[in-house]
Scaffold this motif. Structure first.
Motif, PDB file in Angstrom:
ATOM      1  N   ALA A   1       0.833  -1.210   0.000  1.00 37.22           N
ATOM      2  CA  ALA A   1       0.000   0.000   0.000  1.00 37.22           C
ATOM      3  C   ALA A   1       0.863   1.253   0.000  1.00 37.22           C
TER       4      ALA A   1
ATOM      5  N   SER B   1       2.456   1.878  -3.265  1.00 33.55           N
ATOM      6  CA  SER B   1       1.437   2.243  -4.272  1.00 33.55           C
ATOM      7  C   SER B   1       0.886   3.641  -4.102  1.00 33.55           C
ATOM      8  N   HIS B   2       1.024   4.249  -2.933  1.00 38.39           N
ATOM      9  CA  HIS B   2       0.168   5.374  -2.576  1.00 38.39           C
ATOM     10  C   HIS B   2       0.308   6.583  -3.495  1.00 38.39           C
TER      11      HIS B   2
ATOM     12  N   SER C   1      -4.861  -5.930  -0.085  1.00 36.90           N
ATOM     13  CA  SER C   1      -3.836  -4.973  -0.515  1.00 36.90           C
ATOM     14  C   SER C   1      -4.446  -3.793  -1.248  1.00 36.90           C
TER      15      SER C   1
ATOM     16  N   ALA D   1      -6.039  -1.611   1.314  1.00 40.30           N
ATOM     17  CA  ALA D   1      -5.017  -0.886   2.068  1.00 40.30           C
ATOM     18  C   ALA D   1      -4.451   0.288   1.285  1.00 40.30           C
ATOM     19  N   ALA D   2      -4.458   0.195  -0.043  1.00 37.84           N
ATOM     20  CA  ALA D   2      -3.936   1.272  -0.882  1.00 37.84           C
ATOM     21  C   ALA D   2      -4.964   2.365  -1.146  1.00 37.84           C
TER      22      ALA D   2
ATOM     23  N   ALA E   1      -4.693   0.836   5.667  1.00 34.38           N
ATOM     24  CA  ALA E   1      -4.737   2.105   4.938  1.00 34.38           C
ATOM     25  C   ALA E   1      -4.461   3.278   5.873  1.00 34.38           C
TER      26      ALA E   1
END
Length: 442
Positions: free
Chosen positions: A109, A112-113, A171, A174-175, A223
């Motif tokens: 996450a 990726s954010h 996942s 979470a992102a 997240a």
């Protein structure tokens, strides 16, 4: 330009410390992928595969040439979106692990954010939002979901459409920093609606899938850890960059009148849910810490001192959040919707005043520079040129999307996707290459 407060600043925290019994840490549903795939290596967990997919993605590599606060070409020391994302992942992985989250879920996450951020940082984001106003706007976080589930090539659905990285439900959730559509998010502290959102209308099917069973508008714990880690890294490291770059005078920040300016900048840009007295007290605490340097001369000893200061601040903020969360939710593994991250108001105030230091001395002055107008012009020109010339100058994946688009709105979204994928460097290069054609067209 005032900045939108983070999801953390909206106060989405500490929902129900005494909620009903906690479910299994991660269920089979959490490990599901929208499009089933056989495991290639049974010794790797589904979440380890998720992290690896993000780490090896082209979207992550492109962050190395995208602006964080200062442009990536400004000097060899300054952070880019890529180095920032790596630092966020390190902070988030450790904090998440301490709370019982799967570290690979949090790591994926955090990596990726920022994938959806366009060239030129928030300046480019605002320009693309203006361009896309008639088709639902542009938002870096919604673009991240689009990349993970559609644009980044890895897996294809049964109907032949791209499924992006095809990450697990846990996942992807979470992102998702802002789990709502445009206009559906919580109000800002001043009562106005938030501009931040996490999904475009045509990405709702995958959003609805990843949010199955989730409380509406509530972020999972992973997240929340990602969001706090982003705020911590952003605040601490931007100040470090500003000090090393000679934009912040450490002694000056100790003066009462300068601290008042910092508080004013925080209120104007971030408007956090703490009052001005609390912000003033926070900056007093920070500059009184033994680790807060009094001056910086660029020597190796001072460079080490800055590193020690940033490391200690990160530990201070993470430790406070971990202790408060444990006090509210108890021991054991805290994951998904079994708990919420608790950030003490004093810690939130300290984080946001550091963001205010960077805003006052670095970001706000830059918005008056001619470079900012030039960057926006480049974005506008590129969108106009690519729309005018159809698929002639699009990269092959976007050519296919352009041909599949049903109408002008869908074609504009494809062009926005293409421009958003560019780095600062490639946006400048594309603009230079298309300049002659632009003069003919316009």
């Amino acid at each position: 330009m005032p900045q939108e407060p983070s999801a953390l600043d909206h106060g989405v925290r500490a929902h129900a410390a005494g909620e009903a019994r906690r479910p299994e840490a991660y269920t089979r549903r959490d490990r599901e992928r929208r499009w089933p795939e056989p495991a290639k290596n049974p010794r790797r967990t589904a979440f380890e595969r998720d992290r690896a997919r993000v780490l090896h993605s082209s979207a992550l590599r492109r962050l190395g040439a995208k602006t964080q606060v200062l442009g990536p070409a400004s000097d060899d020391f300054v952070r880019t979106r890529l180095t920032h994302s790596l630092e966020v992942a390190q902070v988030g992985r450790e904090l998440g692990k301490a709370l019982g989250c799967d570290p690979d879920v949090v790591d994926a996450a955090c990596l990726s954010h920022d994938l959806g951020h366009p060239p030129f940082g928030h300046n480019g984001e605002r320009a693309l939002d203006e361009v896309a106003a008639g088709i639902g706007g542009f938002e870096g976080n919604a673009q991240t979901l689009r990349l993970l589930t559609r644009l980044e090539p890895k897996t294809f659905a049964d109907d032949g459409a791209s499924a992006g990285l095809n990450l697990t439900r846990a996942s992807l959730d979470a992102a998702t920093k802002y789990p709502w559509r445009r206009g559906d998010g919580p109000a800002r502290p001043d009562g106005t609606p938030t501009r931040k959102f996490g999904v475009y209308e045509d990405d709702l099917p995958v959003f609805d899938w990843l949010r199955e069973g989730a409380p509406p508008g509530r972020r999972c714990l992973e997240a929340q850890v990602m969001d706090l880690s982003d705020d911590i890294a952003y605040s601490v490291h931007d100040v470090e960059d500003a000090i090393v770059g000679g934009r912040v005078d450490l002694e000056r920040v100790r003066r009462t009148e300068e601290q008042q300016r910092v508080v004013g900048q925080v209120r104007a840009w971030y408007d956090p849910p703490v009052d001005d007295d609390a912000l003033g007290a926070a900056i007093d605490r920070l500059v009184a810490l033994p680790i807060w340097m009094r001056a910086f001369d660029g020597s190796r000893r001072d460079l080490a001192g800055i590193k020690n200061m940033t490391s200690q601040l990160i530990g201070r903020f993470c430790g406070a959040a971990e202790a408060a969360t444990r006090a509210a939710s108890g021991e054991g593994r805290l994951t998904r919707y079994a708990a919420d991250l608790v950030v003490p108001p004093e810690t939130l105030a300290e984080i946001v005043v550091l963001k205010g230091v960077a805003a006052l001395y670095v970001m706000a002055p830059r918005e008056l520079e001619p470079l900012y107008l030039s960057q926006r012009t480049i974005i506008f020109d590129l969108v106009d040129a690519l729309l005018e010339t159809g698929d002639r100058h699009l990269e092959p994946p976007f050519v296919a999307d352009f041909h599949a688009a049903a109408d002008d709105a869908a074609r504009l979204r494809v062009v926005v996707d293409q421009v958003a994928s560019l780095t600062d460097t490639s946006a400048n290069q594309w603009h230079a290459r298309l300049r002659g054609m632009l003069s003919e067209v316009f």
